[in-house]
Design an enzyme around this catalytic site. Structure first.
Site, PDB file in Angstrom:
ATOM      1  N   ARG A  35       0.823  -1.227   0.110  1.00 32.51           N
ATOM      2  CA  ARG A  35       0.055   0.006   0.030  1.00 32.51           C
ATOM      3  C   ARG A  35       0.791   1.211  -0.168  1.00 32.51           C
ATOM      4  O   ARG A  35       0.498   2.212  -0.293  1.00 32.51           O
ATOM      5  CB  ARG A  35      -0.951   0.022   1.355  1.00 32.51           C
ATOM      6  CG  ARG A  35      -2.046  -0.947   1.012  1.00 32.51           C
ATOM      7  CD  ARG A  35      -3.142  -0.903   2.038  1.00 32.51           C
ATOM      8  NE  ARG A  35      -4.484  -1.556   1.760  1.00 32.51           N
ATOM      9  CZ  ARG A  35      -5.223  -1.991   2.587  1.00 32.51           C
ATOM     10  NH1 ARG A  35      -5.150  -1.806   3.846  1.00 32.51           N
ATOM     11  NH2 ARG A  35      -6.354  -2.359   1.990  1.00 32.51           N
ATOM     12  N   LYS A 186     -17.106 -14.374   3.052  1.00 35.57           N
ATOM     13  CA  LYS A 186     -18.069 -13.453   3.356  1.00 35.57           C
ATOM     14  C   LYS A 186     -19.234 -13.268   2.491  1.00 35.57           C
ATOM     15  O   LYS A 186     -19.336 -12.338   1.889  1.00 35.57           O
ATOM     16  CB  LYS A 186     -17.474 -12.217   3.949  1.00 35.57           C
ATOM     17  CG  LYS A 186     -16.702 -12.461   5.031  1.00 35.57           C
ATOM     18  CD  LYS A 186     -15.734 -11.095   5.425  1.00 35.57           C
ATOM     19  CE  LYS A 186     -14.612 -10.897   4.455  1.00 35.57           C
ATOM     20  NZ  LYS A 186     -13.677  -9.667   4.539  1.00 35.57           N
ATOM     21  N   GLY A 336      -8.517  -8.600  -0.261  1.00 37.60           N
ATOM     22  CA  GLY A 336      -7.344  -8.760   0.288  1.00 37.60           C
ATOM     23  C   GLY A 336      -6.685 -10.178   0.322  1.00 37.60           C
ATOM     24  O   GLY A 336      -5.796 -10.407  -0.237  1.00 37.60           O
ATOM     25  N   GLY A 359     -12.941  -3.364   0.502  1.00 36.95           N
ATOM     26  CA  GLY A 359     -14.371  -2.922   0.671  1.00 36.95           C
ATOM     27  C   GLY A 359     -14.835  -1.692  -0.537  1.00 36.95           C
ATOM     28  O   GLY A 359     -15.907  -1.799  -0.904  1.00 36.95           O
TER      29      GLY A 359
HETATM   30  P1  ADP Z   1     -11.216 -11.313  -0.099  1.00 38.02           P
HETATM   31  O1  ADP Z   1     -10.536 -11.005   0.943  1.00 38.02           O
HETATM   32  O2  ADP Z   1     -10.579 -11.607  -1.520  1.00 38.02           O
HETATM   33  O3  ADP Z   1     -12.451 -10.385  -0.428  1.00 38.02           O
HETATM   34  P2  ADP Z   1     -12.693 -13.298   1.531  1.00 38.02           P
HETATM   35  O4  ADP Z   1     -12.132 -12.442   2.835  1.00 38.02           O
HETATM   36  O5  ADP Z   1     -14.368 -13.029   1.223  1.00 38.02           O
HETATM   37  O6  ADP Z   1     -11.865 -12.829   0.407  1.00 38.02           O
HETATM   38  O7  ADP Z   1     -12.683 -14.734   1.541  1.00 38.02           O
HETATM   39  C1  ADP Z   1     -11.374 -15.214   1.868  1.00 38.02           C
HETATM   40  C2  ADP Z   1     -11.249 -16.492   2.860  1.00 38.02           C
HETATM   41  O8  ADP Z   1     -12.186 -17.369   2.234  1.00 38.02           O
HETATM   42  C3  ADP Z   1      -9.852 -17.210   2.874  1.00 38.02           C
HETATM   43  O9  ADP Z   1      -9.229 -17.054   4.203  1.00 38.02           O
HETATM   44  C4  ADP Z   1     -10.402 -18.483   2.594  1.00 38.02           C
HETATM   45  O10 ADP Z   1      -9.587 -19.324   3.270  1.00 38.02           O
HETATM   46  C5  ADP Z   1     -11.724 -18.660   2.914  1.00 38.02           C
HETATM   47  N1  ADP Z   1     -12.549 -19.757   2.160  1.00 38.02           N
HETATM   48  C6  ADP Z   1     -12.781 -19.786   0.797  1.00 38.02           C
HETATM   49  N2  ADP Z   1     -13.542 -21.002   0.564  1.00 38.02           N
HETATM   50  C7  ADP Z   1     -13.705 -21.607   1.775  1.00 38.02           C
HETATM   51  C8  ADP Z   1     -14.284 -22.692   2.012  1.00 38.02           C
HETATM   52  N3  ADP Z   1     -15.077 -23.545   1.173  1.00 38.02           N
HETATM   53  N4  ADP Z   1     -14.732 -22.859   3.391  1.00 38.02           N
HETATM   54  C9  ADP Z   1     -14.198 -22.050   4.148  1.00 38.02           C
HETATM   55  N5  ADP Z   1     -13.404 -21.014   4.176  1.00 38.02           N
HETATM   56  C10 ADP Z   1     -13.076 -20.512   2.869  1.00 38.02           C
HETATM   57 MG    MG Z   2     -10.886 -11.029   2.926  1.00 38.16          MG
END
Ligand code: ADP
Ligand code: MG
Length: 377
Positions: A35, A186, A336, A359
Site C-alpha cells: 500500500r 463472507k 485482500g 471494501g
Molecule cells: P477477499 O479478501 O479476497 O475478499 P474473503 O475475505 O471473502 O476474500 O474470503 C477469503 C477467505 O475465504 C480465505 O481465508 C479462505 O480460506 C476462505 N474460504 C474460501 N473458501 C472457503 C471454504 N469453502 N470454506 C471455508 N473458508 C473458505
Molecule cells: Mg478478506
C-alpha cells in the site's frame, strides 16, 4: 472527478490522504508494504512539480491516541522508498516544516470518523491544496477523506484515479465477454456484487464458501461447511434471477476440519457428508471455470475458490489464478485475500489491475457512490 492535471501545486503545501493501513507483526514491523508503494507515483509526481507534502493516513482502529497504532514505522518505510526523510508530526498543533511531513494516525483525532467539519478545517489550515489517493478509504465519509475535500482546492491522486477508472469501465464499457468470479468466505458482503453482475456480466462463476447457501436452498447437504444463515435468502434471489449466467461448482474437495493436516476427500458432486466440510472446488469445476476465464474479454475476480492458505485446498484457487494470468483480456482482482492468493502463486504481475481497496472496490462495483470520490467531483 478532478485529477492532478487540474491542480497547480508548484511551491505549495499539499495535504495528501493516502491509504497506508499496512499489516504489522507483533513487534510493529511492516509485513507487506504494497500500500505504501502504491502511493509512490502520486507522491513522486507531486514532488517533481515542486510541492511540499503533508501526508495523512490511518492505521488500524485505535480508540483515541495509542502508541501501538503510531505511523512511525510507516514514516520510516516511506522515507526509505522516497529516499528522503519523512518527519512525523507529533500533533496537529505541532506540525514541523519540511519537504515530506506525515501527520500522526488521523484516527487519533476525535471527530475523524464522524466527518467533523471543524477537524477538517484544522487539516485544511495546514495546507494549500488537498489530494486524495486513499482509494481503500474512499468508501468512508471521514474528516480526512470527505469533509476536508470541501475545505481546499482538491483532486484525486493517480492511484485513486486509476482504481476508479478501471472499476468504472468494468461497469460501463467492459470488453466482452465479462466474466465475474466470486468466492471467499463472507457471502453476505458480496451478495450486492453478485446482484450487480447479474445485470452486467455474461458469466458469473461462484466458488469458495460462497456456494454453500446456494446448495442449501437447492436442497443439497452441506455437512459442516461454512454456510451463513443470512446468506440463504439472498442466494435464493440470485438463483432465481441468475439463469444461464450463473455457474456453481459441480465437484468439491472436502476436509474434516479447517486445517492443513486434516483428513481429505474428493467429492464427485456437491453433497457434503455429515462431519465433513467443503473446503475447495473440485478439479472438474476449476478446469471448467479456467476455460471460461481464459476466453474472457474482461475478468473481475473477488474471493478465493477455497481455503487456499491450506495446501490441500489450494488447487482450485491456483487453477483459477493461472487462468486469470493467462487471459489476454482486462483482468482485475479485488479483495485482500484474493490479492494474497495471486501473490502466493507468483502471478501478481500478470494481472491488469490489483485493486488496493477491498471494501471500496466492492462498493464501487455494486454501483454505490463513494463519499471520498464524490467529494472530488
Ligand atoms: P477477499 O479478501 O479476497 O475478499 P474473503 O475475505 O471473502 O476474500 O474470503 C477469503 C477467505 O475465504 C480465505 O481465508 C479462505 O480460506 C476462505 N474460504 C474460501 N473458501 C472457503 C471454504 N469453502 N470454506 C471455508 N473458508 C473458505
Ligand atoms: Mg478478506
Amino acid at each position: 472527478m478532478r485529477t492532478l492535471d487540474d491542480l497547480d501545486v508548484a511551491g505549495k503545501r499539499v495535504l495528501v490522504r493516502v491509504d497506508f493501513n499496512v499489516p504489522l507483526d507483533d513487534d510493529g514491523n511492516i509485513t507487506d508494504d504494497a500500500r505504501i508503494r502504491a502511493a509512490l507515483p502520486t507522491l513522486e509526481e507531486l514532488r517533481e512539480q515542486g510541492a511540499r507534502l503533508l501526508l495523512a493516513a490511518h492505521l488500524g482502529r485505535p480508540k483515541g491516541r495509542d502508541e501501538t497504532f503510531s505511523l512511525r514505522p510507516v514514516a520510516e518505510r516511506l522515507g526509505e522508498l522516497l529516499g528522503t526523510e519523512v518527519v512525523l508530526a507529533p500533533s496537529l498543533d505541532d506540525v514541523p516544516d519540511g519537504d515530506v511531513v506525515m501527520l500522526e494516525n488521523v484516527r487519533f483525532e476525535p471527530g475523524e470518523t464522524e466527518n467533523d467539519a471543524e477537524l477538517a478545517r484544522r487539516y485544511a489550515a495546514l495546507a494549500d491544496v488537498y489530494v486524495n489517493d486513499a482509494f481503500g478509504a474512499a468508501h468512508r465519509a471521514h474528516a480526512s477523506t470527505e469533509a476536508v475535500a470541501h475545505a481546499l482546492p482538491s483532486a484525486a491522486g493517480r492511484l485513486l484515479e486509476r482504481e476508479v477508472a478501471t472499476l468504472t469501465r468494468i461497469l460501463e464499457a467492459p470488453e466482452r465477454p465479462l466474466v465475474a468470479v466470486v468466492g471467499g468466505a463472507k457471502v453476505t458482503d458480496k451478495i450486492g456484487v453478485l446482484e450487480a453482475f447479474l445485470a452486467r456480466a455474461d458469466r458469473i462463476l461462484v466458488g469458495g464458501a460462497m456456494c454453500f447457501p446456494f446448495f442449501k436452498v437447492q436442497g443439497h447437504a452441506v455437512g459442516a461447511s461454512l454456510c451463513e444463515e443470512e446468506g440463504l435468502e439472498p442466494a435464493r434471489r440470485v438463483l432465481a434471477a441468475g439463469g444461464e449466467k450463473l455457474r456453481l461448482p459441480s465437484d468439491l474437495v472436502a476436509g474434516r476440519e479447517f486445517s492443513a493436516d486434516t483428513e481429505t476427500q474428493p467429492l464427485d458432486g456437491i453433497d457434503v457428508p455429515d462431519g465433513w466440510m467443503g473446503l475447495d472446488v473440485g478439479p472438474r469445476t476449476a478446469t471448467g471455470y479456467a476455460e471460461v476465464i481464459r476466453d474472457a474479454g474482461t475478468v473481475f475476480w473477488n474471493g478465493p475458490m477455497g481455503a487456499f492458505e491450506l495446501a490441500p485446498f489450494a488447487a482450485g484457487t491456483r487453477t483459477v489464478a493461472e487462468a486469470v494470468a493467462e487471459c489476454d483480456g482486462i483482468t482485475v482482482v479485488g479483495g485482500g485475500d484474493s490479492a494474497a492468493a495471486i501473490a502466493q502463486f507468483g502471478l501478481a504481475d500478470r494481472v491488469t489491475h490489483l485493486s488496493t481497496g477491498g471494501g471500496a472496490s466492492l462498493e464501487l462495483i455494486e454501483g454505490k457512490t463513494l463519499p471520498g470520490v464524490e467529494a472530488l467531483s
